[in-house]
Every structure is written in C-alpha cells, then in structure tokens.
Design a protein around this motif. Sequence first.
Motif, PDB file in Angstrom:
ATOM      1  N   GLU A 137       1.139  -0.906  -0.063  1.00 38.34           N
ATOM      2  CA  GLU A 137      -0.007   0.207   0.119  1.00 38.34           C
ATOM      3  C   GLU A 137       0.875   1.634   0.177  1.00 38.34           C
ATOM      4  OE1 GLU A 137      -2.070  -0.194   3.394  1.00 38.34           O
ATOM      5  OE2 GLU A 137      -3.918  -2.058   2.778  1.00 38.34           O
ATOM      6  N   ILE A 138       1.740   0.865   0.679  1.00 39.80           N
ATOM      7  CA  ILE A 138       3.053   2.483   0.994  1.00 39.80           C
ATOM      8  C   ILE A 138       3.134   2.654  -0.574  1.00 39.80           C
ATOM      9  CG2 ILE A 138       4.716   3.399   1.913  1.00 39.80           C
ATOM     10  CD1 ILE A 138       4.478   1.574   4.709  1.00 39.80           C
ATOM     11  N   LYS A 139       3.914   1.951  -1.386  1.00 40.27           N
ATOM     12  CA  LYS A 139       4.418   1.236  -2.391  1.00 40.27           C
ATOM     13  C   LYS A 139       3.169   1.736  -3.635  1.00 40.27           C
ATOM     14  CE  LYS A 139       7.746  -2.689  -2.232  1.00 40.27           C
ATOM     15  NZ  LYS A 139       8.670  -3.572  -3.104  1.00 40.27           N
ATOM     16  N   VAL A 140       2.225   1.632  -3.284  1.00 34.34           N
ATOM     17  CA  VAL A 140       1.460   2.480  -4.518  1.00 34.34           C
ATOM     18  C   VAL A 140       0.694   3.911  -4.043  1.00 34.34           C
ATOM     19  CG1 VAL A 140      -1.173   2.021  -4.772  1.00 34.34           C
ATOM     20  CG2 VAL A 140       0.490   0.394  -4.826  1.00 34.34           C
ATOM     21  N   LYS A 141       1.136   4.035  -3.032  1.00 35.89           N
ATOM     22  CA  LYS A 141       1.081   5.520  -2.446  1.00 35.89           C
ATOM     23  C   LYS A 141       2.073   6.066  -3.105  1.00 35.89           C
ATOM     24  CE  LYS A 141       0.038   9.260   1.763  1.00 35.89           C
ATOM     25  NZ  LYS A 141      -0.513   8.863   2.939  1.00 35.89           N
ATOM     26  N   LYS A 142       3.356   6.141  -2.955  1.00 37.32           N
ATOM     27  CA  LYS A 142       4.533   6.276  -3.119  1.00 37.32           C
ATOM     28  C   LYS A 142       4.126   6.635  -4.804  1.00 37.32           C
ATOM     29  CE  LYS A 142       7.563   5.846   0.278  1.00 37.32           C
ATOM     30  NZ  LYS A 142       9.228   5.015  -0.256  1.00 37.32           N
ATOM     31  N   GLN A 143       3.873   6.151  -5.417  1.00 33.73           N
ATOM     32  CA  GLN A 143       3.780   6.156  -7.030  1.00 33.73           C
ATOM     33  C   GLN A 143       2.728   6.906  -7.627  1.00 33.73           C
ATOM     34  OE1 GLN A 143       3.366   1.773  -8.793  1.00 33.73           O
ATOM     35  NE2 GLN A 143       5.764   1.231  -8.023  1.00 33.73           N
ATOM     36  N   ALA A 144       1.828   7.475  -6.648  1.00 31.80           N
ATOM     37  CA  ALA A 144       0.396   7.820  -6.847  1.00 31.80           C
ATOM     38  C   ALA A 144       1.101   9.064  -6.911  1.00 31.80           C
ATOM     39  CB  ALA A 144      -0.720   7.847  -5.778  1.00 31.80           C
ATOM     40  N   GLU A 145       2.136   9.875  -6.000  1.00 34.66           N
ATOM     41  CA  GLU A 145       2.074  10.441  -5.740  1.00 34.66           C
ATOM     42  C   GLU A 145       3.717  11.077  -6.224  1.00 34.66           C
ATOM     43  OE1 GLU A 145       3.464  10.182  -1.384  1.00 34.66           O
ATOM     44  OE2 GLU A 145       1.168  10.679  -0.833  1.00 34.66           O
ATOM     45  N   GLN A 146       3.978  10.393  -7.107  1.00 38.83           N
ATOM     46  CA  GLN A 146       4.683  10.752  -8.353  1.00 38.83           C
ATOM     47  C   GLN A 146       4.467  11.847  -8.902  1.00 38.83           C
ATOM     48  OE1 GLN A 146       8.479  10.126  -8.569  1.00 38.83           O
ATOM     49  NE2 GLN A 146       8.028   8.847  -6.860  1.00 38.83           N
ATOM     50  N   PRO A 147       4.376  13.250  -9.269  1.00 45.37           N
ATOM     51  CA  PRO A 147       4.375  14.141 -10.122  1.00 45.37           C
ATOM     52  C   PRO A 147       4.402  13.775 -11.807  1.00 45.37           C
ATOM     53  CG  PRO A 147       6.550  14.462  -9.620  1.00 45.37           C
ATOM     54  CD  PRO A 147       6.434  13.231  -8.743  1.00 45.37           C
ATOM     55  N   ALA A 148       3.134  14.293 -12.041  1.00 47.00           N
ATOM     56  CA  ALA A 148       2.713  13.700 -13.473  1.00 47.00           C
ATOM     57  C   ALA A 148       4.291  13.986 -14.914  1.00 47.00           C
ATOM     58  CB  ALA A 148       1.540  14.128 -14.277  1.00 47.00           C
ATOM     59  N   PRO A 149       5.097  13.697 -16.065  1.00 51.67           N
ATOM     60  CA  PRO A 149       5.433  14.628 -16.517  1.00 51.67           C
ATOM     61  C   PRO A 149       4.394  15.514 -17.815  1.00 51.67           C
ATOM     62  CG  PRO A 149       5.175  12.616 -16.798  1.00 51.67           C
ATOM     63  CD  PRO A 149       4.286  12.762 -16.421  1.00 51.67           C
ATOM     64  N   PRO A 150       4.865  16.566 -17.265  1.00 51.07           N
ATOM     65  CA  PRO A 150       5.262  18.120 -18.196  1.00 51.07           C
ATOM     66  C   PRO A 150       3.523  17.766 -19.167  1.00 51.07           C
ATOM     67  CG  PRO A 150       7.120  18.382 -17.717  1.00 51.07           C
ATOM     68  CD  PRO A 150       6.548  17.200 -17.680  1.00 51.07           C
ATOM     69  N   ALA A 151       2.715  18.401 -20.141  1.00 50.72           N
ATOM     70  CA  ALA A 151       2.639  17.861 -21.342  1.00 50.72           C
ATOM     71  C   ALA A 151       3.190  18.137 -22.063  1.00 50.72           C
ATOM     72  CB  ALA A 151       0.514  18.803 -21.067  1.00 50.72           C
ATOM     73  N   GLY A 152       3.294  17.675 -23.151  1.00 52.79           N
ATOM     74  CA  GLY A 152       3.115  17.287 -24.814  1.00 52.79           C
ATOM     75  C   GLY A 152       4.940  16.956 -24.919  1.00 52.79           C
TER      76      GLY A 152
END
Length: 451
Positions: free
Chosen positions: A420-435
């Motif tokens: 669960e902690i790993k999934v939460k960490k991944q979800a909190e990773q910033p998405a790459p900039p659009a384009g």
Amino acid sequence: MTPHIMVHERLHFAGLAVLVFAVGTLTIVACGGDAPPKTPENASASTATAAPVATAAPTHEVDYAADEKLKSEVASAARAAYERGFAAWRQADLAGAKAAFREAADKDPKAPAPLYSLGTVNERLGDNTQAERAYRDAIAVDDGYELAVGALSALLARTGHTDDAESLLNGKLRKAPGSSRLKIYLAEVKSISGNTSAAQKIAQEVLRDHPEAKEAMIVIARDHYRARRYDVALYAVKAIIEGSPDIPARDKDNAEVRLLRGLIKRELGDRMGALVDLEEAIARRPDLFEGYVNVGEMKLEAGNAQAALPVLEQAVKYAPANAIARLDLGDCYRLLGRTSEAKRELEYALRQDSSLAHAHYNLGLLYLYSPSVAGVSDGEKQMSLAIKSFDTFKSMKGSAKGFGDDVDDLLSTAKRKQAEIKVKKQAEQPAPPAGSAVPAVPAKPVDGGAP
C-alpha cells in the motif's frame, strides 16, 4: 508463559553468596486494573519463554552489618570502602559497588572477601572474564575461601565448562574431604549440567551427615524444579520454610526459597500465589532480579504495561547485562508507545544473546504497528524491517506450537502495508509535463559505420 529465573542459566544470581547484605525493604504493588481490550497492537504482548531453570548456585543470606566474622576478614583500612560497596549494591549502583570493592581489595590485598564481592559485581555487569579473574584472585589469596570456589565453579558450569568446574571442586574436596559446603557446590554443578541423579545423591549425603544443612535442601528443591518435578520441589520448599509437625522449618525467612516457590506456583498456574511469593522474595532481597523479571512478565501478561514498567526497570538496574530483562523491558516500552526506548532495549537484548527469537518477534511488532521508528527513513523501510524480523523469528521458532503462532498473519499484514505504501508513493509521483517529448534512442550502427 513459562516463568523465568534463568534461561539456559542466563539469569544467573551472580556468585554463591552474592554480596551478603542487610536486607532492606522494597515494596512492589500487586498488579491492578483490568486488562485493556485486545487490539493488534497489544494482543501480542510477549516475553521470552524457555524451559524453567533455577538459580545456578546456592546463596547464603548473611547480614553483613551484624556479621563480625565477615568484618574481621577485611582490614580496618579497607573496611570503609568494603561497606560502601555493600551500600552501593543494595541501591543497585553496580558501578559504585565495583569501584568500592576494588578499592577495598587494593587497601587489603590479603583479604579474599573484597575480591569475591568484586567478582559477583562483574558477573552482574556481564563481564565473566573479569569475574573469573576476581574469583581466582580471591582463591590465590586464600586457598580455602570456599565462597569464591563455589562462585567460580558455578560460573564455569553456567558458561559450559562443567568439567573444569567439577575438577576444581574435586581438587578442593581432596584437601578438605569433610567440607559440606564444597559438596553442596558440587551437587549444584551436577544439577546445572543435567545430571540430576548425581546432584540428588550428593545433596542427600550431605543431609544424612548434616540434617540442618538448609543449602543442601535448597539444591534438592532447585534440581527438582529444573527437572520439572514440581510436586516434589514444592515438598522440599515446604520443608525449608514451613517444616512439619515434628520437624521445624530450616529457614522460614529464606528469600531465595520464596522466589523458587513463586516460580513453581507460576508454572502451575497459581498466579496470585506466585505474585505473593515473588514480591515477598524481592522485598526481603532487593538484589534478586529474577523476581522482578517474573513479576514484570506477569503484569505484561495481564495487559498492565504501566505497572510492569518500574518492576522491569528495577530488574535491569540489578542486572544490566541480562538479555531477558532487557527483552521484557523493551516489550514493555513498546506497549507504552515509547518506540525509541523499545528499539534500544530489544536490540541490546539481541546483542547479548542472538538466540532470543522473541526479540525478533517483538521488533517485528514494533516496526509493524508504530507510526514511526527512530532511525528508520520511511514507512516502506519500516515494513521491510518488520518483514525481516518476522522472517527471522519464524526461522528460529520452527514448527513448535505456542507463542508467535500468529507470525504468518503478521507477515501478511506487513507485506500488505508495504504494498500500500508503494502504491501511494507511485500515486504521489508528479506526472510528466504535457507535450514533453520522449528522448530518441540512438540508431544502431550498420556495417560498422558511425551512428
């Protein structure tokens, strides 16, 4: 829960007379309050378990303040330091006791008593090498100083050198064949090594010649206890502190025997009777740290960690190097939410004795249920340490039933939390900039040409 006076002779009541002293008064309150409702965090309150083993050697209760013979063993120039050592011992100031006995030995190098007492303190501090040296020095000063001979033989037997212990005692017995004390020490060494028939035979022979020899009866009782012959052990204990209609009690105030009776009662499930005897034993003899350990364990079993805390802290004061006392105190701190102190005590216990599977189990509980643990970087690492601790406990426990049977469930919980902690960490990773473009991969050279 198996009572602890010793675990494989680890909870050793250092020496045979162990710092004779005037008994003070220390009151331990009985376990009070209802146990809290069981939750995953407190349901596994635990202390180490092992086959019951009694104290390694007879002890002689001597009131030093009133014992003129003992005083006469130390020259007047050293007596103040010697008495200061006993005062420090009574207050669980082992460092102060060690320094004072060392000073007394230096001021009266011909007296064996300060060296013997120095050895007992070193044993409590976990320095068996220095303890053995002090006992041998006492014997070198006075070849017939039987207290040091007995203490040394018990130390050798407890640390796996039974043949050396027996050789030492047999050699002394050749010089003093009529010494009942040396025979009692030999019976104790036989009992420590598991030779119960020889231990019983030697002790019975002493009683035949000296019916008043309470130390021989204590050896008999302890040996029956080691062999789990509890009914017979209780009968021997009763003969010492209660007597019978036609035979008076040999020593009705003997704290060591009350300790032993408390352990037997605890083993037989008589909780209240055990508490009465154990608390009376440590009230009479505050240095009997095995009593504190057992009382503390019983309070933990009742879910009363707050009441167990001062008792277990007192056990560690009197036996700072004892792994079981440290293990129990660490578990108590864990239940009280004092995670840093719990981690310190549990890790100390494992440094003293790496075979303590229960310390790994309790560390696993600490990592699994604590919001955070000092020195651990994040939750994922904390769950990783919990899994490692439970895996280690499981490998050491084997397939035996009893304590820690929930380890597989705890492992599953730790692994689920880690995921669960790993999934939460991944979800909190910033998405790459659009384009944003994905970097091109260089083409592979063809026919050795440049890319």
